[in-house]
Design a protein around this motif. Structure first.
Motif, mmCIF file in Angstrom:
data_model
loop_
_atom_site.group_PDB
_atom_site.id
_atom_site.type_symbol
_atom_site.label_atom_id
_atom_site.label_comp_id
_atom_site.label_asym_id
_atom_site.label_seq_id
_atom_site.Cartn_x
_atom_site.Cartn_y
_atom_site.Cartn_z
ATOM 1 N N PHE A 1 2.900 -2.855 -13.049
ATOM 2 C CA PHE A 1 3.784 -3.760 -11.653
ATOM 3 C C PHE A 1 3.111 -3.235 -11.071
ATOM 4 O O PHE A 1 3.127 -4.610 -9.922
ATOM 5 C CB PHE A 1 5.011 -3.217 -11.988
ATOM 6 N N THR A 2 2.121 -1.779 -10.908
ATOM 7 C CA THR A 2 1.354 -2.077 -9.440
ATOM 8 C C THR A 2 0.110 -2.096 -9.338
ATOM 9 O O THR A 2 -0.178 -2.803 -8.488
ATOM 10 C CB THR A 2 1.397 -0.461 -9.806
ATOM 11 N N ILE B 1 2.668 6.120 -3.915
ATOM 12 C CA ILE B 1 3.510 6.584 -3.762
ATOM 13 C C ILE B 1 3.841 7.263 -5.353
ATOM 14 O O ILE B 1 3.438 7.948 -5.761
ATOM 15 C CB ILE B 1 5.036 6.128 -3.796
ATOM 16 N N VAL B 2 2.849 5.788 -5.972
ATOM 17 C CA VAL B 2 2.697 5.551 -7.299
ATOM 18 C C VAL B 2 1.201 6.111 -8.043
ATOM 19 O O VAL B 2 1.239 7.315 -8.597
ATOM 20 C CB VAL B 2 3.231 3.919 -8.111
ATOM 21 N N PHE C 1 -1.258 11.509 -10.273
ATOM 22 C CA PHE C 1 -1.464 12.757 -9.745
ATOM 23 C C PHE C 1 -0.962 13.753 -10.584
ATOM 24 O O PHE C 1 -1.139 14.881 -11.633
ATOM 25 C CB PHE C 1 -2.087 12.551 -8.796
ATOM 26 N N ILE C 2 0.709 13.468 -10.404
ATOM 27 C CA ILE C 2 1.854 14.882 -11.121
ATOM 28 C C ILE C 2 1.763 14.913 -12.546
ATOM 29 O O ILE C 2 1.481 15.893 -12.875
ATOM 30 C CB ILE C 2 2.572 14.488 -9.871
ATOM 31 N N ALA D 1 0.847 -1.202 -0.148
ATOM 32 C CA ALA D 1 -0.026 0.181 -0.257
ATOM 33 C C ALA D 1 0.745 1.536 0.056
ATOM 34 O O ALA D 1 0.757 2.381 -0.716
ATOM 35 C CB ALA D 1 -0.878 0.247 1.175
ATOM 36 N N PHE D 2 1.979 1.310 0.648
ATOM 37 C CA PHE D 2 2.656 2.004 0.148
ATOM 38 C C PHE D 2 3.804 2.412 -0.610
ATOM 39 O O PHE D 2 3.609 3.890 -1.532
ATOM 40 C CB PHE D 2 3.979 2.269 1.552
ATOM 41 N N PHE D 3 3.751 1.639 -1.092
ATOM 42 C CA PHE D 3 4.403 1.757 -2.519
ATOM 43 C C PHE D 3 3.472 2.080 -3.704
ATOM 44 O O PHE D 3 3.337 2.887 -4.489
ATOM 45 C CB PHE D 3 5.537 0.741 -2.967
ATOM 46 N N MET D 4 2.371 1.870 -2.806
ATOM 47 C CA MET D 4 1.504 1.814 -4.082
ATOM 48 C C MET D 4 0.692 3.223 -4.053
ATOM 49 O O MET D 4 0.801 4.541 -5.364
ATOM 50 C CB MET D 4 0.302 1.019 -3.815
#
Length: 340
Positions: free
Chosen positions: A253-254, A129-130, A135-136, A124-127
């Motif tokens: 991958f996400t 960040i993705v 969004f950016i 969840a932490f990695f996702m």
């Protein structure tokens, strides 16, 4: 969001509107589950709620209906993860990936709830960040060139393509992206304090678990007003890659990680539902109603669900609903089967 391609194709580009409508409907369901989980903190979830509030016989029927759904979810996640993994490693046959994912799901779940929770927290932490990166990149892509006013309202309503049948057909699939709180409710006995359990139950946004592994139809998907991509299950990856090229493999991958976490949670949710029914003698208690003394996990049920997922991944890929949703259908019908 592996369902994005199907939603866009079915709703003629009105993905945002469909998801918002689905959110309203599922919000009330999530709140209801939260309140019932506080009143009846049981692994039986809706089986227990209905049996206690309505009638044990009706609860029995509800329980079996949920069992069929819960058995299907790990199967779908196994098939989708195997298909996606084979895209990253085409030299490895999909059938090997199916066996691999079922073994990993089962091994991690028999290790206990804490093991599964730690793995899901890391993913969840990695996702997260993705998601921020998407969004950016999306904002830079959209605001980097001038647009007319209609450009920003078209995702909500495009008069050139809008139809009510398309929108509500799309919504019936979009609702799957919110499902997950029913599985969480099977873990209500594991919480340390009932006072800490939120009444709203927190709708699970691991939507990819129940987008049901959209598979490519090997035909283009027309994303209204945007682009044409090779297939349904990679549509969101292509959209993300359009805003920033490195996002294409990252998002792919996400999505694999998201479905992995979903499959992991779906298996333990199914196992604990069976445990709740076994403990209540709705199923043979000697098999379904026992837990492992060391890890406090209904190990028999975890192995059973894993076995069903493995067999189903090989034998029921077309019939069991995986092709149903990849074809954009809302239920399994003879016409759907013939199309596959």
């Amino acid at each position: 969001m592996s369902v994005f391609g199907v939603l866009s194709d079915r709703g003629k580009g009105h993905v945002v509107t469909a998801i918002l409508i689905a959110m309203v409907a599922m919000l009330f369901t999530g709140i209801s589950y939260g309140r019932m989980a506080r009143a009846y903190p049981s692994a039986g979830s809706a089986f227990t709620y209905v049996a206690q509030e309505v009638n044990p016989a009706v609860g029995y029927v509800t329980g079996w209906s949920m069992v069929m759904d819960y058995m299907l979810n790990p199967l779908i996640c196994t098939v989708w993860c195997a298909g996606q993994a084979s895209q990253f490693a085409p030299g490895v046959p999909p059938w090997i990936w199916k066996i691999f994912f079922v073994i990993v799901f089962t091994f991690l779940n028999v290790r206990g709830i804490k093991t599964s929770a730690r793995i899901n927290t890391g993913m969840a932490f990695f996702m997260g960040i993705v998601v921020v990166a998407i969004f950016i990149a999306g904002a830079r892509y959209i605001f980097g060139v001038p647009h007319d006013g209609a450009y920003f309202t078209r995702p909500f309503y495009d008069p050139m393509t809008f139809t009510f049948s398309g929108l509500f057909g799309c919504t019936s699939i979009a609702v799957l992206t919110y499902i997950g709180f029913d599985g969480i409710s099977t873990l209500s006995e594991k919480r340390k304090s009932q006072a800490k359990y939120p009444a709203g139950n927190g709708i699970d946004v691991r939507g990819d678990r129940h987008t049901l592994g959209i598979r490519s139809l090997h035909r283009p998907v027309n994303l209204a007003g945007f682009a044409t991509v090779p297939g349904h299950h990679t549509a969101y990856s292509y959209v993300a890659g359009r805003s920033w090229k490195p996002l294409f493999p990252i998002v792919g991958f996400t999505l694999l990680l998201a479905n992995f976490g979903s499959g992991l949670g779906a298996q333990i949710g199914a196992a604990r539902l069976l445990y709740g029914m076994g403990r209540s003698n709705a199923l043979p208690k000697s098999f379904f109603g026992v837990v492992d003394e060391k890890h406090r996990i209904p190990r028999n049920n975890v192995f059973l669900v894993g076995g069903v997922a493995l067999v189903g991944a090989f034998l029921l890929e077309i019939v069991a609903g995986y092709k149903t949703y990849s074809l954009g259908a809302t239920s399994l019908t003879w016409e759907t089967f013939k199309k596959s």
